[in-house]
Scaffold this active site. Structure first.
Site, mmCIF file in Angstrom:
data_model
loop_
_atom_site.group_PDB
_atom_site.id
_atom_site.type_symbol
_atom_site.label_atom_id
_atom_site.label_comp_id
_atom_site.label_asym_id
_atom_site.label_seq_id
_atom_site.Cartn_x
_atom_site.Cartn_y
_atom_site.Cartn_z
ATOM 1 N N ASP A 1 67.906 35.005 89.679
ATOM 2 C CA ASP A 1 66.842 35.427 90.594
ATOM 3 C C ASP A 1 67.219 34.937 91.991
ATOM 4 O OD1 ASP A 1 64.610 35.698 92.166
ATOM 5 O OD2 ASP A 1 63.191 34.946 90.668
ATOM 6 N N LYS B 1 62.699 39.936 99.018
ATOM 7 C CA LYS B 1 62.379 39.185 100.242
ATOM 8 C C LYS B 1 63.177 39.624 101.476
ATOM 9 C CE LYS B 1 59.674 35.441 98.584
ATOM 10 N NZ LYS B 1 59.663 34.803 97.272
ATOM 11 N N TYR C 1 46.294 32.847 96.826
ATOM 12 C CA TYR C 1 46.039 31.482 96.377
ATOM 13 C C TYR C 1 44.972 30.799 97.233
ATOM 14 C CZ TYR C 1 49.962 32.018 93.236
ATOM 15 O OH TYR C 1 50.794 32.450 92.233
HETATM 16 C C1 LIG Z 1 59.016 35.290 96.062
HETATM 17 C C2 LIG Z 1 59.797 35.212 94.815
HETATM 18 C C3 LIG Z 1 59.560 36.091 93.750
HETATM 19 C C4 LIG Z 1 58.470 37.127 93.784
HETATM 20 O O1 LIG Z 1 58.660 38.082 94.773
HETATM 21 P P1 LIG Z 1 57.401 38.956 95.296
HETATM 22 O O2 LIG Z 1 58.017 39.916 96.253
HETATM 23 O O3 LIG Z 1 56.480 37.965 95.940
HETATM 24 O O4 LIG Z 1 56.811 39.606 94.117
HETATM 25 C C5 LIG Z 1 60.346 35.972 92.628
HETATM 26 N N1 LIG Z 1 61.318 35.047 92.549
HETATM 27 C C6 LIG Z 1 61.582 34.187 93.555
HETATM 28 C C7 LIG Z 1 62.691 33.197 93.417
HETATM 29 C C8 LIG Z 1 60.822 34.226 94.716
HETATM 30 O O5 LIG Z 1 61.065 33.362 95.703
#
Ligand SMILES: *Cc1c(COP(=O)(O)O)cnc(C)c1O
Length: 431
Positions: free
Chosen positions: A250, A279, A21
Site C-alpha cells: 500500500d 493520494k 472523525y
Molecule cells: C489515505 C490512505 C488510504 C486511504 O485512501 P483514501 O483515498 O482516503 O480512501 C489507504 N492507505 C494508506 C496507506 C493511506 O495513507
C-alpha cells in the site's frame, strides 16, 4: 469558531456538514478556506497559512499549479468523463503507460479506481480471486501489520490496526484477519532478520487460510507515523513467497517521492505482486487511485472461472483525473524532486532535533519530506487552532503526533515556519 470568520454560509455548514472523525456539531470549528496557491492556504478573512499537510499527502506540487490546471482545462473541453466498460481513452492509456514506467518492474497491469480505500478493496479482491484461480479457495483471509492503516471502507478497515481502527465497534461486520506484529522502528537500531521470526511463525500457522500480506512499505502513516527498515520489507516479500501468499504494498501515502524514493518499495529493492497508489497521484487535484498487478496475478485471474476480475467502479479511469495525474507525474519527473526532498529532509532534521529534549517530547523522527514530533500525551486540539492561526501555519496533529509532510515546493523559509509551529504546538501539551 473564532469570531473573525463571518461568512454567511458558515452557520448552515455547521448545522449540516459532517466532517471526518468529528462529532456533530464539530467541537473545533473547521477553518473556512477561500483559495490556495503554491504552499499557502488563504482563509476567507484573508489569513494566510503555510500548508504543512499537503492536504493529506496529496498536494505535492502545491496548490493551483499552472501545469496541472492547464491539463485539467484542456481535458475538460474534450470530455470530463466517459465510462470505462467497453470504452477507452487516451488519458487513461497515457497514465497507465507512466505508471508502468515508474513503478517497480513487472507491475504491468493497471486497474484505475476512485480512491485509496477502493484501490485497497480492489487489491484484496484480486488476491482472493488469484488464490481461487490457483485452486486455493480456502485462502480468503489477509495478514497485515499492526499499526497499519489502509483506509476506511469495510475491507480496508479489517486489515488496519484493530485498536486504532476501533474494530471492537464493528465486531461481526469486519472479517477476522491475522494481525502481525508492528515492525520495530528504525530508531531502535539496525535491522535483524530475527525481528521477523514471530511474524513467520504466525504466517506459517495460518498460511492455508491466507491470500496475501498487505502492508505500508517503510512508513506506517495514519497508524502512528512510524518508520521502519527497508530490509524488513524485503523480509516480508521473502515470507510471502515461501508460503504462497501474495504481497500487497500500500503505497498510497508513500508513493511519488515522499520518502526520498519514488516508491518506498524501491528502497527495499522489491516488486510486490500488487501495489496501491492514490493520494499524490493527481498532485492533490482530485480523487484517483490505481491498483497495479503483475501479469502473473492478472493472468491467473483471467484463466479461471469466471475469467474476469469482478470489479468496476462507475467513475473508473475518469479522464479528467487521469489527464491531471499524467501531468503531475511529468512535472515530478522533469523537476528536481530528489533535491527538493533532500533539502526538506535536512531542514526538518536540523530544525526539529533541538526539540528532542523538550518536556513532554517522546521522539523526533524525520524521513524524506516527513517530520514527526511524538509527544507523551495527546495534543489539546482545542488550543491548537488558535496557535496555528497566530503563527500562520496549517497542521493537523492527531493523538500524540505533531507531524508535517509539506508540499515538495515548500521553500526553506516555509519549512522553517512549519517547524516553528510544530514546536509551539509541542509546547502546548507540556503542562
Ligand atoms: C489515505 C490512505 C488510504 C486511504 O485512501 P483514501 O483515498 O482516503 O480512501 C489507504 N492507505 C494508506 C496507506 C493511506 O495513507
Amino acid at each position: 469558531m473564532p469570531h473573525r470568520f463571518t461568512d454567511p454560509w458558515l452557520d448552515f455548514e455547521r448545522e449540516h456538514a459532517w466532517h471526518p472523525y468529528a462529532p456533530v456539531p464539530a467541537q473545533v470549528a473547521p477553518l473556512p478556506v477561500a483559495s490556495a496557491q503554491g504552499a499557502v492556504i488563504r482563509l476567507t478573512d484573508g489569513t494566510e497559512l503555510i500548508d504543512g499537510m499537503s492536504s493529506w499527502w496529496a498536494a505535492i506540487h502545491g496548490y493551483c499549479h499552472p501545469v496541472l490546471n492547464r491539463a485539467a482545462k484542456r481535458q475538460l473541453d474534450r470530455m470530463s468523463h466517459v465510462m470505462f466498460g467497453g470504452l477507452t481513452h487516451q488519458p487513461a492509456a497515457e497514465l497507465i503507460r507512466r505508471l508502468v514506467d515508474i513503478t517497480p518492474p513487472s507491475l504491468d497491469r493497471v486497474f484505475l479506481c476512485d480512491s485509496g480505500s477502493v484501490s485497497v478493496e480492489v487489491a484484496l479482491k484480486m488476491a482472493c480471486q488469484y488464490q481461487a484461480a490457483k485452486g486455493q479457495e480456502g485462502r480468503t483471509r489477509f495478514a497485515s501489520l499492526s499499526r497499519g492503516y489502509h483506509g476506511d471502507t469495510i475491507g480496508a478497515m479489517s486489515v488496519s490496526d484493530p485498536h486504532n481502527g476501533m474494530h471492537s465497534l464493528f465486531t461481526g461486520l469486519l472479517a477476522h484477519q491475522l494481525h502481525l506484529p508492528a515492525p520495530p522502528m528504525r530508531s531502535l537500531g539496525p535491522f535483524q532478520s530475527s525481528q521477523l521470526d514471530h511474524t513467520e511463525t504466525l504466517i506459517a500457522e495460518a498460511a492455508d487460510s491466507l491470500a496475501a500480506i498487505i502492508f505500508e512499505p517503510v512508513v506506517q502513516g495514519a497508524g502512528g507515523m512510524r518508520f521502519y527498515h527497508p530490509e524488513y520489507v524485503a523480509g516480508l516479500k521473502d515470507i510471502a513467497d515461501r508460503y504462497g501468499l501474495l504481497l500487497i504494498a500500500d503505497e498510497i501515502a508513500t508513493g511519488f517521492g515522499r520518502t526520498g524514493h519514488l516508491f518506498a518499495c524501491d528502497a527495499a529493492g522489491i516488486t510486490p505482486d500488487i501495489m496501491c497508489v492514490g493520494k499524490a497521484l493527481t498532485g492533490g487535484m482530485m480523487t484517483l487511485a490505481a491498483t497495479l498487478a503483475t501479469d502473473q496475478v492478472a493472468g491467473a485471474i483471467s484463466s479461471a472461472e469466471p475469467g474476469v476480475f469482478m470489479h468496476g467502479p462507475t467513475f473508473m479511469a475518469n479522464p479528467l483525473a487521469a489527464a491531471v495525474a499524467s501531468a503531475s507525474i511529468d512535472l515530478l519527473r522533469s523537476g528536481d524532486w530528489q533535491g527538493q526532498i533532500r533539502r526538506i529532509e535536512s531542514s526538518l532534521t536540523t530544525l526539529l532535533e533541538p526539540a528532542r529534549n523538550a518536556p513532554g517530547v517522546n521522539d523526533i523522527r524525520v524521513l524524506g519530506a516527513i517530520g514527526v514530533i511524538e509527544m507523551e500525551a495527546p495534543v489539546d486540539m482545542a488550543r491548537v487552532t488558535d496557535v496555528l492561526l497566530d503563527m500562520g501555519v496549517w497542521l493537523r496533529p492527531f493523538g500524540n503526533l505533531i507531524y508535517t509532510m509539506p508540499p515538495y515546493i515548500a521553500t526553506a523559509e516555509q519549512v522553517e515556519r512549519i517547524v516553528e509551529a510544530m514546536r509551539a504546538l509541542a509546547g502546548l501539551v507540556r503542562g
